[in-house]
Design an enzyme around this catalytic site. Structure first.
Site, short mmCIF file in Angstrom:
data_model
loop_
_atom_site.label_atom_id
_atom_site.label_comp_id
_atom_site.label_asym_id
_atom_site.label_seq_id
_atom_site.Cartn_x
_atom_site.Cartn_y
_atom_site.Cartn_z
CB THR A 39 -0.96 -0.13 1.28
OG1 THR A 39 -1.91 -1.20 1.10
CG2 THR A 39 -1.59 1.05 1.60
NE ARG A 50 -9.74 -6.15 4.88
CZ ARG A 50 -8.75 -5.25 4.38
NH1 ARG A 50 -8.21 -5.08 3.22
NH2 ARG A 50 -8.00 -4.73 5.60
CG ASP A 95 -6.15 0.68 6.75
OD1 ASP A 95 -6.14 -0.28 5.82
OD2 ASP A 95 -5.12 1.21 7.23
CB THR A 130 0.94 0.92 5.24
OG1 THR A 130 1.18 -0.39 4.60
CG2 THR A 130 2.41 1.12 5.90
N GLY A 131 -0.52 -1.47 6.53
CA GLY A 131 -0.67 -2.63 7.77
C GLY A 131 -1.91 -3.54 7.46
N GLY A 136 -5.13 -3.93 8.05
CA GLY A 136 -6.01 -2.65 7.90
C GLY A 136 -7.20 -2.75 9.12
N1 ASP Z 1 -3.99 -1.57 5.02
C1 ASP Z 1 -4.10 -2.30 3.80
C2 ASP Z 1 -5.34 -3.13 4.10
O1 ASP Z 1 -5.49 -3.40 5.22
C3 ASP Z 1 -2.93 -3.26 3.53
C4 ASP Z 1 -1.64 -2.64 3.40
O2 ASP Z 1 -1.45 -1.52 4.05
O3 ASP Z 1 -0.77 -3.14 2.89
O4 ASP Z 1 -5.89 -3.55 3.01
#
Ligand code: ASP
Length: 330
Positions: free
Chosen positions: A194, A222, A225, A245-246, A248
């Site tokens: 992301t 879905r 975030d 990021t992470g 979400g």
């Molecule tokens: N935050 C993003 C999600 O949950 C994924 C990512 O940050 O890589 O879709």
């Protein structure tokens, strides 16, 4: 009329304050292993990150606004197939690509925001989020209706094969075969994520933007975030600008980006303490992984993550710059 006299040092400091700007970007945080990175591979990503932050810097250095700078940096990363946004987005459980993005302008008595979710054909979802912020009576549009809005706004579209890269197809097939659900883009051997940007412009305005293809093999429908203001994206001139990021869903439950701003505002915490605490306590403490980039209204800035690495870069008016994936900057 009495005029206050300023010393040369005071005038220098005031000119610096007027001229200063800063931009930070991320290309995702994840559980990537240093050992699986060749020097050449690392260089490819660092160069892409540096080019993206420079795209934002080119807007800020002649006096451009923070919103345009974060949009420009994120557009660069959306067009780059190395990252999980726009071209190169990951594949959801139904075999399709669906992208989310959001943008927030911290200026004004009431900050403005726009977001889109589940768009499949829009080349630059961050620009669609900006168009929603500018022209729509709502702050979040979804799916076909968001795409219709993009068409009316004259934004570029692409066919499915533009977004789907060979590497994403393989990643999805491996995840489905292993029965893995909702895997972070950076898990295992594939480590592109992301994207997001935060900026402070010369006028003292803050902005943040985030764009994603979501999580590989995540359930159809879905919404990440990255499309949710307050969770993945937040900006307010009074406090700070944040892009996350992470995993979400942890960021949604923590309302992570706005929680960082609340800590900076109400508790007077500095940006590093605020971001570290939220990532550690509310994301890590709940079992989640990820990170964020943040700039305070004071110009202080911080990268926080509880993963071994986060793709990131920064650039400022005084020539300060750097790009990194793991601990050290280059
Ligand atoms: N935050 C993003 C999600 O949950 C994924 C990512 O940050 O890589 O879709």
């Amino acid at each position: 009329l009495t005029l206050k006299k300023f010393s040369l040092t005071e005038l220098d400091a005031m000119t610096d304050a007027v001229r200063s700007w800063r931009i930070l970007i991320h290309g995702g945080a994840g559980t990537l292993a240093r050992t699986s990175f060749s020097a050449e591979r690392e260089r490819t990503y660092l160069d892409a990150l540096a080019a993206a932050v420079e795209a934002g810097g080119r807007v800020l250095s002649p006096g451009g606004d923070a919103v345009s700078a974060v949009e420009e940096a994120v557009r660069y990363l959306e067009d780059c197939p190395l990252f999980n946004a726009g071209r190169g987005a990951v594949v959801r459980a139904d075999g399709r690509i669906a992208m989310d993005a959001s943008i927030m302008d911290g200026a004004g008595p009431v900050p403005r925001a726009g977001a889109v979710a589940g768009v499949c054909s829009i080349r630059n979802p961050v620009s669609l989020a900006r168009a929603v912020m500018a022209g729509s009576r709502t702050s979040l549009l979804h799916g076909r209706d968001a795409e219709d809005f993009a068409r009316d706004a004259g934004l570029g579209e692409e066919p499915p094969e533009y977004f789907l890269t060979e590497q994403r197809r393989r990643q999805f097939e491996a995840a489905s075969a292993a029965g893995k659900e909702s895997i972070l883009d950076h898990d295992g051997e594939t480590k592109f994520g992301t994207v997001g940007a935060v900026a402070l412009d010369m006028a003292g305005n803050l902005a943040a933007a985030t764009s994603t293809g979501g999580l590989t093999n995540s359930p159809a429908g879905r919404i990440s975030d990255s499309a949710q203001i307050g969770a993945g994206t937040f900006a307010d001139n009074a406090t700070c600008a944040v892009s996350c990021t992470g995993e979400g869903d942890y960021f949604v439950r923590a309302t992570a980006a706005s929680r960082i701003a609340c800590r900076v505002g109400a508790n007077g915490a500095n940006i590093a303490e605020a971001a570290d605490e939220v990532i550690e306590k509310y994301i890590g403490g709940a079992g989640g992984h990820g990170g964020c980039i943040a700039i305070a209204a004071t110009g202080d800035w911080h990268f926080a993550f509880n993963t071994p690495g986060m793709y990131r870069a920064h650039l400022d008016a005084n020539g300060g710059h750097g790009a990194a994936i793991f601990g050290e900057w280059s």
